[in-house]
Design a protein around this motif. Structure first.
Motif, PDB file in Angstrom:
ATOM      1  N   LEU A 107      28.155 -34.592  -6.102  1.00 28.49           N
ATOM      2  CA  LEU A 107      27.903 -33.344  -5.888  1.00 28.49           C
ATOM      3  C   LEU A 107      25.962 -33.387  -5.095  1.00 28.49           C
ATOM      4  O   LEU A 107      25.725 -32.313  -4.431  1.00 28.49           O
ATOM      5  N   VAL A 108      25.034 -34.691  -5.608  1.00 27.02           N
ATOM      6  CA  VAL A 108      23.806 -34.812  -5.632  1.00 27.02           C
ATOM      7  C   VAL A 108      23.376 -34.032  -3.956  1.00 27.02           C
ATOM      8  O   VAL A 108      22.873 -33.919  -3.521  1.00 27.02           O
ATOM      9  N   PRO A 109      23.924 -35.185  -2.970  1.00 24.27           N
ATOM     10  CA  PRO A 109      24.133 -34.172  -1.877  1.00 24.27           C
ATOM     11  C   PRO A 109      24.542 -33.089  -0.983  1.00 24.27           C
ATOM     12  O   PRO A 109      23.460 -32.748  -0.110  1.00 24.27           O
ATOM     13  N   LEU A 110      25.761 -32.527  -1.906  1.00 23.20           N
ATOM     14  CA  LEU A 110      25.517 -30.967  -1.671  1.00 23.20           C
ATOM     15  C   LEU A 110      24.577 -30.030  -2.143  1.00 23.20           C
ATOM     16  O   LEU A 110      25.165 -29.051  -1.617  1.00 23.20           O
ATOM     17  N   ALA A 111      23.273 -30.766  -2.890  1.00 23.88           N
ATOM     18  CA  ALA A 111      22.014 -29.876  -3.595  1.00 23.88           C
ATOM     19  C   ALA A 111      21.944 -28.898  -2.710  1.00 23.88           C
ATOM     20  O   ALA A 111      21.181 -29.224  -1.310  1.00 23.88           O
ATOM     21  N   GLY A 112      21.539 -27.726  -2.832  1.00 18.77           N
ATOM     22  CA  GLY A 112      21.271 -26.810  -2.243  1.00 18.77           C
ATOM     23  C   GLY A 112      19.341 -26.067  -2.217  1.00 18.77           C
ATOM     24  O   GLY A 112      19.030 -25.083  -1.754  1.00 18.77           O
ATOM     25  N   SER A 113      19.238 -27.032  -3.538  1.00 17.61           N
ATOM     26  CA  SER A 113      17.551 -26.807  -3.975  1.00 17.61           C
ATOM     27  C   SER A 113      17.186 -27.909  -4.055  1.00 17.61           C
ATOM     28  O   SER A 113      17.949 -28.964  -4.668  1.00 17.61           O
ATOM     29  N   VAL A 114      16.173 -28.159  -4.177  1.00 11.95           N
ATOM     30  CA  VAL A 114      15.204 -29.412  -5.052  1.00 11.95           C
ATOM     31  C   VAL A 114      15.667 -28.665  -6.954  1.00 11.95           C
ATOM     32  O   VAL A 114      15.990 -29.871  -7.810  1.00 11.95           O
TER      33      VAL A 114
ATOM     34  N   ARG B 168      20.659 -35.005 -11.076  1.00 10.09           N
ATOM     35  CA  ARG B 168      20.559 -36.295 -11.266  1.00 10.09           C
ATOM     36  C   ARG B 168      20.734 -36.238 -13.548  1.00 10.09           C
ATOM     37  O   ARG B 168      20.545 -36.923 -13.556  1.00 10.09           O
ATOM     38  N   LEU B 169      19.574 -35.074 -13.449  1.00 18.30           N
ATOM     39  CA  LEU B 169      20.150 -34.549 -14.928  1.00 18.30           C
ATOM     40  C   LEU B 169      21.548 -34.957 -15.510  1.00 18.30           C
ATOM     41  O   LEU B 169      21.434 -35.704 -16.185  1.00 18.30           O
ATOM     42  N   VAL B 170      21.980 -34.350 -15.220  1.00 21.34           N
ATOM     43  CA  VAL B 170      23.691 -34.537 -15.830  1.00 21.34           C
ATOM     44  C   VAL B 170      23.909 -35.877 -15.914  1.00 21.34           C
ATOM     45  O   VAL B 170      24.649 -35.882 -16.385  1.00 21.34           O
ATOM     46  N   ALA B 171      23.881 -36.062 -14.599  1.00 23.48           N
ATOM     47  CA  ALA B 171      24.837 -37.780 -14.122  1.00 23.48           C
ATOM     48  C   ALA B 171      24.152 -38.350 -14.907  1.00 23.48           C
ATOM     49  O   ALA B 171      24.735 -39.485 -15.171  1.00 23.48           O
ATOM     50  N   GLY B 172      22.647 -38.379 -15.229  1.00 21.78           N
ATOM     51  CA  GLY B 172      22.207 -39.659 -16.243  1.00 21.78           C
ATOM     52  C   GLY B 172      22.043 -39.322 -17.675  1.00 21.78           C
ATOM     53  O   GLY B 172      21.985 -40.421 -18.436  1.00 21.78           O
TER      54      GLY B 172
END
Length: 414
Positions: free
Chosen positions: A98-105, A112-116
């Motif tokens: 889902l990271v590349p689909l993020a619409g904002s910083v 990235r936090l949840v993936a971590g």
């Protein structure tokens, strides 16, 4: 007491080795993926990202990994290594896609936090399973060989990043899809740890094992030493991987030479992991860890000395990688050797999680020294001092592990 459980078939035993190694490889891949794309994100102003935003994203990623590492241990000691490992791989894989689909910083950082959180659980649980799979006298080698996957993953990311250039999204899609494929294989092929199953049968792990269990007198001395050593070890690993090229450049070495030293450092790390495990199983984990951190301190101090000999420079950097990276992994090996199965996952998760704080502190302190214009030589003096503190922490550790008397001998390694 003899376990009534049948020993896993050789094919199932081999799957444990392969799948734990690949899981650690995925974390190694993720280790450098963000660093590989940050220049591109800033150059293209993706989502309006600034250098400060990139730093926040990187920090939150490490915070997620730290929380995941600490949380996974008690869960693995209650629900089993297998289910926790599979769930963790699925969690970080889905949120990585889902990271590349993020619409904002903000969303980018949150993903990235949840993936971590998922990623942080993978290494301690994999190391626990591998250690319990190996005979007790070979657990140091189990930890160090498993961690070669970590550096292999980092190399794969670096090579792939050079090929995809501006199409950085591919790096996340590859990682996420690969993770889901690994999780599927784990579901069908990964057996549960025999030591964990036996502990459950003996009713030593029926209740959830909280972090506070490690604060009891029987474990406290070892816990404090392990947490300090892990903190110092990961501080060195992340501090060097983040700032070595800049520190070398500040010392007067040209940029190509400075960047090459990062590759030399990590090649040394792979060699060191193989060597350290074999030595520790022969000479003892504690004694080997003390020696490894002590030599690391000497090598780091030597890096502060400017030399015109490329051969001498490469040799010192290579030896730094040999000892620094494997010293940290030997701390994990000590954990798997010292603690009984009932609390091993919790102990390894706490060591990894608290160590992750060092992974945040290391680059921050090094960066502050660079910003102040004293990165060289004080950055290397700082790293050498940290290695000395790690030596003191390991010296304080008990020399013998605790056993419950209910844990069966691990099956022969494949």
């Amino acid at each position: 007491m003899t376990s009534a459980l049948p020993s896993p078939r050789p094919s199932r035993s081999a799957w444990t080795v392969v799948l734990c190694w690949i899981t650690v490889l995925l974390e190694g891949y993720d280790l450098v993926v963000l660093g590989a794309i940050i220049p591109t994100l800033l150059k293209t102003h993706h989502l309006g990202m600034t250098a400060g935003d990139a730093t926040t994203v990187a920090t939150l990623s490490l915070v997620g990994v730290a929380i995941g590492a600490v949380s996974a241990g008690p869960l693995a000691d209650r629900w089993g290594r297998r289910l926790v490992l599979i769930g963790s791989v699925v969690l970080f894989s889905l949120f990585t896609i889902l990271v590349p689909l993020a619409g904002s910083v903000t969303v980018f950082a949150a993903l990235r936090l949840v993936a971590g959180l998922g990623l942080g659980a993978c290494m301690p649980v994999s190391l626990t399973m591998m250690a319990e799979h190996m005979p007790a006298e070979r657990r140091a080698r189990a930890s160090t060989l498993t961690m070669t996957g970590y550096h292999t993953g980092a190399v794969i990311t670096s090579l792939l990043a050079l090929r995809v250039t501006d199409h950085w999204q591919v790096l996340f899609y590859v990682l996420g899809v690969a993770g889901l494929a690994v999780a599927a294989l784990q579901w069908f092929r990964l057996p549960e740890s025999e030591a964990f199953v036996h502990a459950r049968r003996a009713e030593t792990a029926q209740a959830r094992v909280p972090f506070t269990e490690l604060l009891k007198p029987a474990y406290l001395r070892a816990g404090i030493g392990i947490w300090l050593a892990s903190f110092m070890g990961l501080l060195l690993v992340y501090g060097l991987n983040t700032w070595l090229p800049k520190l070398m450049n500040d010392a007067g070495y040209p940029v190509p030479t400075a960047v090459t030293q990062l590759l030399v450092l990590n090649v040394g790390g792979v060699v060191g992991l193989v060597l350290a495990g074999a030595v520790a199983d022969r000479r003892g984990i504690k004694a080997t860890t003390v020696g490894w951190f002590a030599v690391s301190a000497v090598m780091l101090a030597l890096l502060s000395v400017r030399t015109d000999s490329d051969l001498l420079l490469n040799t010192v950097v290579f030896l730094t990688g040999v000892f620094v990276f494997s010293a940290q992994v030997l701390v994990y090996a000590y954990v798997t050797s010292y603690y009984p199965a009932a609390v091993r996952g919790t102990a390894l998760g706490s060591a990894s999680g608290i160590g992750r704080i060092g992974s945040i502190v290391g680059p921050s302190v090094s960066g502050a020294l660079v910003a102040a214009g004293i990165g060289h030589p004080w950055g290397f003096y700082f790293f050498a001092a940290v290695a000395v503190l790690a030596v003191l922490a390991v010296l304080a550790l008990p020399g013998r592990g605790l056993r419950t008397g209910t844990e069966p001998a691990a099956e022969p390694a494949v």
